[in-house]
Write an enzyme that holds these catalytic residues in place. Structure first.
Site, PDB file in Angstrom:
ATOM      1  N   LYS A 129       0.848  -1.192   0.000  1.00  7.97           N
ATOM      2  CA  LYS A 129       0.000   0.000   0.000  1.00  7.97           C
ATOM      3  C   LYS A 129       0.883   1.241   0.000  1.00  7.97           C
ATOM      4  O   LYS A 129       1.893   1.291   0.726  1.00  7.97           O
ATOM      5  CB  LYS A 129      -0.921  -0.016   1.228  1.00  7.97           C
ATOM      6  CG  LYS A 129      -1.969   1.109   1.230  1.00  7.97           C
ATOM      7  CD  LYS A 129      -2.924   1.029   2.422  1.00  7.97           C
ATOM      8  CE  LYS A 129      -3.983   2.128   2.386  1.00  7.97           C
ATOM      9  NZ  LYS A 129      -4.905   2.078   3.538  1.00  7.97           N
TER      10      LYS A 129
ATOM     11  N   SER B  79      -9.991   2.187   2.595  1.00 13.67           N
ATOM     12  CA  SER B  79      -9.076   2.943   1.764  1.00 13.67           C
ATOM     13  C   SER B  79      -8.071   2.072   1.001  1.00 13.67           C
ATOM     14  O   SER B  79      -7.503   2.530   0.017  1.00 13.67           O
ATOM     15  CB  SER B  79      -8.307   3.941   2.627  1.00 13.67           C
ATOM     16  OG  SER B  79      -7.469   3.261   3.548  1.00 13.67           O
TER      17      SER B  79
ATOM     18  N   SER C 286     -10.474  -0.115   6.767  1.00 10.49           N
ATOM     19  CA  SER C 286      -9.799   0.015   5.469  1.00 10.49           C
ATOM     20  C   SER C 286      -9.090  -1.236   4.969  1.00 10.49           C
ATOM     21  O   SER C 286      -8.637  -1.255   3.831  1.00 10.49           O
ATOM     22  CB  SER C 286      -8.797   1.167   5.517  1.00 10.49           C
ATOM     23  OG  SER C 286      -9.467   2.395   5.444  1.00 10.49           O
TER      24      SER C 286
END
Lengths: 484, 478
Positions: A76, A151, A175
């Protein structure tokens, strides 16, 4: 090769069936071929990944390989990576190349895992649909008209589309779990303090926690084993050795006490999601679990509490992005105030600004007691609800998200509706507990996630419960059309 | 109208740690800009603070030395504001729950008056960096070497009533933190600086007047000047029918005045909240007991001991315990001299301090060692030299002439105590001064001093003055 799990790929690498370089090449090719549909990567590092893979091959040949050695993964874009852009999904950091590695990055490097790129995400991890990214939305591999969740949308979509076997995410209010649910994969948010936050760009410091995405619980267990541990550079990481996350995967679930919070099955829950979750619970009954209803009486306060605490912390955490030392700087500022206003005004997107403003307001003189302090008090009540529940049950289960993946743009103009998509996940962050989402069927042809919540540091128990379920179901092996 | 001044001080003492409060970067002063600022000090994305345990120990020492409560649980908070030399956009400080609170310190206002000044709190915080406005031609340079340097902010009660008291308090704190070894006290380098809250009120009124906060005061002299200026300004303002506004004022050391910096309305809303990156600081009684063991003898205790053991006055004991170094020097002199407390005090506070002042030296760099001075005092005591000759010996010691005994030997300064030798000299003086002898005998006793002087001159000061006096009296009357 892309259908193989991390466990299978690791075995193949160690047996010499293929090299890490070949495997990495295959992942890079798949990204090149398919990611234009998904937009799940912000940065792909081909040459560097292949070099890392060759190093991993040498290590495998020397017999010093661990379970992750030579395994490609997607990281990420919230984790700092030395020499590779770390954007956090924001224009503010579009030019930011970190001079250091996050602890999680270091740990995965040390395990010999091969980072092939950095994944798309909601800007500064603020969002539930991956639509707030400066780099454009990510689409759900199951339906290109829908969102992957957020997210950590890029990391979830990349694993669901079989671009990589595993990836990393962060979970502040859901998330990891919500995109795992919406993309039909396995995601784990560990206990707060289990994984170091050092080098992970902060959104809300008291809630943020890193964890893995994988297709199976067993793969997630191996990833967690590499990521977990005490870090002296993070004062909130817990000084406690990681558990053995794989050793107990096959333990029997006979007599496991599962609690269903009645508040998670009320109004607002999609009926198709409810049906899939009920069916999953039936499987657990067959596995010998005992299911009882429990109550988390303050759970309806979780969303409003979260939307005071998280913005308050983010309003302060994001102050360092001021155009002075790094990141975006407005052109030709007239003076200091102009530099600040325009750098931040132009560098941040709308959702980030909204949360900074909410948080600034909540911390202001005269409002602090009514908002921030009150929210902290409610947070304690929410935690106490869970503590009481865990006196009766071993694991709490329910839906991860109230609906399946929604359409792009459907909720982006209505922040409150968007915020409610995390209604079942947020309380877990407020309490600091570990939580998982695993694939548990479909509703309207879209994946449904089952959420598992454990007591502090009971990740191994969650992984065991998830793994046993995956032994008797095949939802986690389903592949979205176009990505076979 | 009679006005009363009310003053409270906020002192920032830089803690003498090797590394910063939340990072491993060095705190050494004077390095090239931005060479002692690591990723944490720069506030890079993703970095986290880790508390330097040494600062907690130092703050506890200060708390114990000022009769304060040490909080079993204190909390770091974020003070949010934007400034280019504040890398994170917030300063980590302690707000609602400081580590030290509710203590006091006694100050000597003058030789007879001791006053107790309350210490509201002392809290830990990080320093900001520095903005450099020179040499950048219309731009501002940022040096973050100082960012993250540990500070102890010591906040007093508004207990001081004059600039003089404020200076006495500040000096006392300055001395104390150095005694404790928690701050080097270097005011030129900014290791010890202070803000003053100043207000005035009509004599006898209970309510405080509106205060101004004076910033940027980095010497004892400036504290006095800044407060006195500010008091005059406020009184003049009030007497001409104006009102004092609550504001922050900057002291200008060159122009000896204070200037407005920002008013209360312009003040930042700092949006304090507990820093979620740091755990609360928890201190148990065992740790406090352990730190107590490491405390040095504190100035007040040492002062009382000097009075009891050496028979010194409160004033002398106070002066000699003002710094740890001076007290140690004094005691070394006493030791070498064989226990001559009063004499040692006189010499250390008199000749030695005078010479050091004149040369602009601190006691630590005195050219006369405690061994040399103590050795000389022993020679005064045993009559080898007189007090007057001792001054000559002291000068030689100051110039680096070795030990007192060597000086006395090589310069032949041994005192003449042989009565017959002194009698011979007296006889000669009396014979050569018939006129003065006549005056004396007709009642002008003042001329006695003239004879003493002549005798001392003839012996180059080496005659024992007491003996000279006795013998002279006897012989002149014969």
């Amino acid at each position: 090769m892309h259908h193989k799990t991390l466990v299978e790929l690791g075995a193949g690498l160690r047996q010499g069936a293929y090299s890490s370089e070949e495997l990495t090449r295959a992942c890079l090719d798949r990204v090149a071929m398919l990611d234009n549909q998904l937009n799940s990567f912000i940065t792909v590092i081909e040459a560097q990944a292949l070099q890392t893979a060759r190093d991993a091959d040498a290590r495998i040949r020397s017999g010093a390989a661990g379970p992750l050695t030579g395994i490609p993964y997607a990281h990420k874009d919230i984790f700092c990576t030395r020499g590779v852009k770390t954007s956090c999904g924001s224009r503010m950091l579009d030019n930011f190349i970190a001079p250091y590695d996050a602890t999680v990055t270091q740990q995965l490097n040390a395990a010999g895992a091969v980072m092939i790129g950095k994944t798309n995400m909601d800007e500064f991890a603020m969002g539930s649909s991956n639509e707030t990214s400066f780099y454009g939305p990510v689409t759900n591999p199951w339906d290109s008209e829908t969102v992957p969740g957020g997210s950590s949308g890029g990391s979830a979509a990349a694993v669901a589309a079989r671009l990589v076997p595993v990836s990393t995410g962060t979970d502040t209010g859901g998330s990891i779990r919500q995109p795992a649910a919406l993309c039909g994969i396995t995601g784990l948010k560990p206990t707060y303090g289990r994984v170091s936050r050092y080098g992970m760009i902060a959104f809300a410091s008291s809630l943020d926690q890193a964890g893995p995405f994988a297709r199976t619980a067993e793969d997630a267990a191996l990833m967690l084993g590499a990521m977990a541990g005490f870090d002296p550079r993070d004062s909130t990481s817990v000084e406690r050795a990681p558990d053995d996350y794989t050793g107990g995967l096959n333990n029997s679930l006979q007599g496991l006490k599962i609690g269903l919070p009645k508040q998670f099955f009320g109004e607002g829950l999609d009926s198709g999601v409810a049906a899939a979750v009920e069916a999953a619970l039936d499987e657990y009954r067959k596995l010998g679990a005992v299911i009882t209803e429990i109550s988390l009486p303050n759970s309806q306060l979780a969303v409003p509490t979260y939307y005071v605490v998280a913005p308050a912390e983010c309003s302060s955490n994001l102050s360092r992005f001021d155009g002075v030392r790094f990141g975006y700087r407005a052109k030709d500022p007239e003076d200091l105030e102009d530099l600040y206003k325009r750098s931040r005004g132009e560098g941040f997107g709308a959702e980030v600004k909204r949360r900074i403003m909410i948080g600034t307001y909540a911390l202001s003189a005269g409002y602090y007691d009514a908002y921030y302090l009150k929210a902290q008090q409610v947070r304690r009540l929410i935690r106490e609800d869970f503590m009481r529940a865990f006196e009766q049950v071993n694991v709490i289960m329910g839906p991860t998200s109230p609906s399946v993946a929604f359409r792009l743009g459907e909720k982006s103009n209505d922040p409150v509706t968007m915020y409610l998509s995390d209604i079942y996940t947020i309380a877990v962050n407020l309490a600091g507990l570990p939580g998982m989402s695993i694939p548990a069927g479909f509703a309207a042809d879209m994946p449904v996630g089952l959420q598992l919540i454990g007591n502090y540091f009971e990740e191994a128990r969650l992984l065991n419960a998830a793994h046993r379920y995956q032994q008797v179901t095949d939802w986690h092996t389903r592949v979205p059309q176009g990505f076979e | 109208m009679e006005w009363e001044t009310v003053i409270g001080l906020e002192i920032h003492a830089q803690l003498a740690t090797r590394s910063k409060i939340f990072s491993a970067a060095s705190t050494r002063y004077g390095a090239e800009p931005n060479t002692q600022a690591c990723a944490v000090d720069l506030g890079l994305p993703g970095v986290l603070p880790v508390l330097n345990a040494e600062v907690v120990r130092m703050a506890v020492k200060f708390g114990l030395a000022t009769h304060s409560s040490v909080a079993p649980r204190s909390v770091f908070a974020r003070k949010n504001y934007f400034y280019p030399d504040l890398p994170k956009g917030y300063q980590i400080s302690q707000y609602e729950l400081p580590i030290v609170h509710d203590g006091y310190l006694d100050i000597e206002v003058d030789e007879d008056t001791v006053k107790r000044i309350g210490i509201t709190r002392a809290h830990l915080e990080e320093d900001a960096g520095k903005s450099l406005h020179e040499d950048f031609h219309g731009l501002t340079g940022i040096d973050l070497n100082r960012a993250g340097t540990p500070l102890l902010e010591i906040v007093s009660e508004p207990d001081m009533r004059s600039a003089k008291e404020a200076v006495a308090y500040m000096k006392k704190i300055h001395s104390l933190v150095q005694y404790l070894g928690i701050c080097d006290g270097n005011m030129q380098e900014g290791s010890f600086r202070c803000d003053a809250n100043v207000s005035v009120r009509p004599q006898g009124q209970e309510a405080f007047g509106t205060r101004a906060e004076l910033k940027n005061i980095n010497s004892f002299r400036f504290v006095e000047q800044a407060i006195n200026y500010e008091v005059e300004r406020q009184i003049a303002l009030l007497e001409s029918g104006g009102t004092v506004v609550q504001e922050t004022r900057l002291f200008d050391a060159d122009r000896h005045e204070t200037r407005p910096m920002r008013t209360k309305e312009e003040a930042n809303d700092y949006r304090y909240f507990p820093d979620p990156d740091l755990l609360p600081v928890e201190i148990d009684p065992a740790f406090i007991a352990e730190v107590t063991q490491t405390l040095p003898e504190l100035p007040e205790v040492k002062k009382q001991r000097f009075m009891d053991d050496y028979g010194l006055s409160a004033y002398d004991a106070g002066v000699l315990t003002a710094t740890r170094e001076l007290g140690d020097y004094f005691e070394a002199v006493v030791g070498v001299s064989g226990g001559l407390g009063k004499l040692s005090a006189n010499w250390v506070m008199g000749e030695l301090s005078g010479a050091l002042n004149k040369a602009g030296l601190e006691i630590g760099s005195s050219p006369v060692s405690a061994e040399a001075l103590g050795g000389m005092l022993r020679r005064i005591e045993d009559g080898t030299i007189s007090g007057k000759i001792a001054k000559q010996v002291f000068e030689a010691l100051w110039a680096g002439a070795g030990s007192a005994d060597e000086v006395i030997e090589s310069q032949g300064l041994m005192q003449i105590t042989d009565s017959s030798a002194i009698e011979d000299i007296i006889r000669g003086v009396l014979e050569n001064s018939p006129k003065q002898v006549e005056q004396y005998r007709t009642g002008q006793e003042k001329v006695f001093g003239y004879f003493v002087g002549q005798v001392m001159k003839a012996t180059q000061g080496k005659a024992n003055p007491k003996q000279v006096n006795e013998l002279l009296k006897k012989m002149i009357n014969d």
